[in-house]
Motif scaffolding. Sequence first.
Motif, PDB file in Angstrom:
ATOM      1  N   PRO A  59       0.797  -1.231   0.000  1.00 53.30           N
ATOM      2  CA  PRO A  59       0.000   0.000   0.000  1.00 53.30           C
ATOM      3  C   PRO A  59       0.825   1.274   0.000  1.00 53.30           C
ATOM      4  O   PRO A  59       0.360   2.313  -0.470  1.00 53.30           O
ATOM      5  CB  PRO A  59      -0.820  -0.120   1.292  1.00 53.30           C
ATOM      6  CG  PRO A  59      -0.901  -1.576   1.579  1.00 53.30           C
ATOM      7  CD  PRO A  59       0.409  -2.142   1.102  1.00 53.30           C
ATOM      8  N   SER A  60       2.038   1.240   0.536  1.00 58.39           N
ATOM      9  CA  SER A  60       2.840   2.469   0.640  1.00 58.39           C
ATOM     10  C   SER A  60       3.258   3.026  -0.710  1.00 58.39           C
ATOM     11  O   SER A  60       3.732   4.159  -0.800  1.00 58.39           O
ATOM     12  CB  SER A  60       4.083   2.231   1.501  1.00 58.39           C
ATOM     13  OG  SER A  60       4.952   1.289   0.893  1.00 58.39           O
ATOM     14  N   THR A  61       3.099   2.229  -1.785  1.00 49.41           N
ATOM     15  CA  THR A  61       3.393   2.734  -3.126  1.00 49.41           C
ATOM     16  C   THR A  61       2.117   2.988  -3.926  1.00 49.41           C
ATOM     17  O   THR A  61       2.167   3.130  -5.152  1.00 49.41           O
ATOM     18  CB  THR A  61       4.286   1.754  -3.909  1.00 49.41           C
ATOM     19  OG1 THR A  61       3.613   0.502  -4.049  1.00 49.41           O
ATOM     20  CG2 THR A  61       5.613   1.550  -3.216  1.00 49.41           C
ATOM     21  N   SER A  62       0.986   3.074  -3.237  1.00 48.15           N
ATOM     22  CA  SER A  62      -0.300   3.245  -3.912  1.00 48.15           C
ATOM     23  C   SER A  62      -0.638   4.702  -4.197  1.00 48.15           C
ATOM     24  O   SER A  62      -1.639   4.993  -4.847  1.00 48.15           O
ATOM     25  CB  SER A  62      -1.421   2.645  -3.059  1.00 48.15           C
ATOM     26  OG  SER A  62      -1.600   3.409  -1.873  1.00 48.15           O
ATOM     27  N   GLY A  63       0.174   5.617  -3.667  1.00 49.64           N
ATOM     28  CA  GLY A  63      -0.142   7.030  -3.786  1.00 49.64           C
ATOM     29  C   GLY A  63      -0.878   7.592  -2.582  1.00 49.64           C
ATOM     30  O   GLY A  63      -1.172   8.788  -2.525  1.00 49.64           O
ATOM     31  N   ASP A  64      -1.162   6.744  -1.604  1.00 48.40           N
ATOM     32  CA  ASP A  64      -1.834   7.169  -0.376  1.00 48.40           C
ATOM     33  C   ASP A  64      -0.777   7.578   0.649  1.00 48.40           C
ATOM     34  O   ASP A  64      -0.041   6.728   1.148  1.00 48.40           O
ATOM     35  CB  ASP A  64      -2.681   6.020   0.173  1.00 48.40           C
ATOM     36  CG  ASP A  64      -3.397   6.381   1.470  1.00 48.40           C
ATOM     37  OD1 ASP A  64      -3.241   7.517   1.960  1.00 48.40           O
ATOM     38  OD2 ASP A  64      -4.115   5.505   2.002  1.00 48.40           O
ATOM     39  N   PRO A  65      -0.690   8.869   0.988  1.00 48.60           N
ATOM     40  CA  PRO A  65       0.351   9.301   1.933  1.00 48.60           C
ATOM     41  C   PRO A  65       0.154   8.769   3.343  1.00 48.60           C
ATOM     42  O   PRO A  65       1.079   8.815   4.160  1.00 48.60           O
ATOM     43  CB  PRO A  65       0.235  10.827   1.903  1.00 48.60           C
ATOM     44  CG  PRO A  65      -1.179  11.093   1.495  1.00 48.60           C
ATOM     45  CD  PRO A  65      -1.533   9.988   0.536  1.00 48.60           C
ATOM     46  N   HIS A  66      -1.051   8.267   3.638  1.00 48.44           N
ATOM     47  CA  HIS A  66      -1.328   7.758   4.978  1.00 48.44           C
ATOM     48  C   HIS A  66      -0.982   6.279   5.123  1.00 48.44           C
ATOM     49  O   HIS A  66      -1.051   5.732   6.228  1.00 48.44           O
ATOM     50  CB  HIS A  66      -2.800   7.978   5.322  1.00 48.44           C
ATOM     51  CG  HIS A  66      -3.218   9.418   5.242  1.00 48.44           C
ATOM     52  ND1 HIS A  66      -2.722  10.386   6.081  1.00 48.44           N
ATOM     53  CD2 HIS A  66      -4.059  10.049   4.371  1.00 48.44           C
ATOM     54  CE1 HIS A  66      -3.250  11.552   5.766  1.00 48.44           C
ATOM     55  NE2 HIS A  66      -4.058  11.379   4.726  1.00 48.44           N
ATOM     56  N   ALA A  67      -0.625   5.618   4.033  1.00 48.20           N
ATOM     57  CA  ALA A  67      -0.270   4.196   4.087  1.00 48.20           C
ATOM     58  C   ALA A  67       1.196   4.068   4.474  1.00 48.20           C
ATOM     59  O   ALA A  67       2.083   4.499   3.741  1.00 48.20           O
ATOM     60  CB  ALA A  67      -0.530   3.542   2.737  1.00 48.20           C
ATOM     61  N   GLY A  68       1.445   3.490   5.622  1.00 47.26           N
ATOM     62  CA  GLY A  68       2.816   3.372   6.104  1.00 47.26           C
ATOM     63  C   GLY A  68       3.298   1.940   6.169  1.00 47.26           C
ATOM     64  O   GLY A  68       2.688   1.019   5.596  1.00 47.26           O
ATOM     65  N   MET A  69       4.393   1.749   6.888  1.00 48.15           N
ATOM     66  CA  MET A  69       4.981   0.418   6.999  1.00 48.15           C
ATOM     67  C   MET A  69       4.034  -0.575   7.654  1.00 48.15           C
ATOM     68  O   MET A  69       3.971  -1.746   7.259  1.00 48.15           O
ATOM     69  CB  MET A  69       6.298   0.500   7.784  1.00 48.15           C
ATOM     70  CG  MET A  69       7.099  -0.800   7.795  1.00 48.15           C
ATOM     71  SD  MET A  69       6.624  -1.972   9.122  1.00 48.15           S
ATOM     72  CE  MET A  69       7.323  -1.160  10.564  1.00 48.15           C
ATOM     73  N   TYR A  70       3.277  -0.124   8.657  1.00 48.52           N
ATOM     74  CA  TYR A  70       2.362  -1.046   9.316  1.00 48.52           C
ATOM     75  C   TYR A  70       1.249  -1.499   8.374  1.00 48.52           C
ATOM     76  O   TYR A  70       0.783  -2.640   8.458  1.00 48.52           O
ATOM     77  CB  TYR A  70       1.767  -0.413  10.572  1.00 48.52           C
ATOM     78  CG  TYR A  70       2.804  -0.065  11.624  1.00 48.52           C
ATOM     79  CD1 TYR A  70       3.811  -0.964  11.966  1.00 48.52           C
ATOM     80  CD2 TYR A  70       2.785   1.164  12.259  1.00 48.52           C
ATOM     81  CE1 TYR A  70       4.764  -0.647  12.920  1.00 48.52           C
ATOM     82  CE2 TYR A  70       3.737   1.493  13.218  1.00 48.52           C
ATOM     83  CZ  TYR A  70       4.728   0.590  13.547  1.00 48.52           C
ATOM     84  OH  TYR A  70       5.667   0.909  14.486  1.00 48.52           O
TER      85      TYR A  70
END
Length: 228
Positions: free
Chosen positions: A39-50
Amino acid sequence: MDKETLVLVHGAWHGPSCWDRLVPELEERGWRTSTVDLPSTSGDPHAGMYDDARAVREHLRAIEGPVTVLAHSYGGIPVTEVAETVPNVRRLVYLAAHMLQVGEALVTPLGGPWFPQDAELLPAPESPIEALYHDVPAQWAQAAVARLRPQSARSFIEQQTRASWRSVPSALIVCDDDRSMPELFIKRQLTMAGAVRHLLGSHSPFLSRPGELAGVIDEVTDALAARG
């Protein structure tokens, strides 16, 4: 070793398509392959490592039978976070990947973020061919650059709560002409892995030398299996 499912976890800025040259080589050797889209490469800035770690865990739990996980670069971090919580995970292979301690984030060994504190999405590295693909055939390198995606800054600052490489048999594949992975990470990880193999070339051997990489994956997984 009887072949099992090999789950491929991509690194920062990438997606599952980065494995396109490697998958046929693995399948020729008898592996069943499966890829995760972080998800962290989806363009969502709120998607993190967790969020990435949850995606990896859900993917692993949906697979029947024993699993080996191959993580590339940043992908080693969410894999480290959850692999030991999934009982069918037998082995971990870190391909030019980060092996962090509990309490560390990717930026921790570097002394802190290299990007602005208010950054949300980070663009791919400048000169990506030089950094990531300098020995990749031009056609594949250009296609890979075109597919790079923004990476959430949050994914680089969230800290590990587990270090699965301590409890799950783990191998490290070091790329000897890696122009992306800082040397300080490589040096300390040499003592963390149960098996270490070196591979010529860049940070992206899945594109530059997929057949050779598949052979090394076989070698290190056999070595870990032999150790029990």
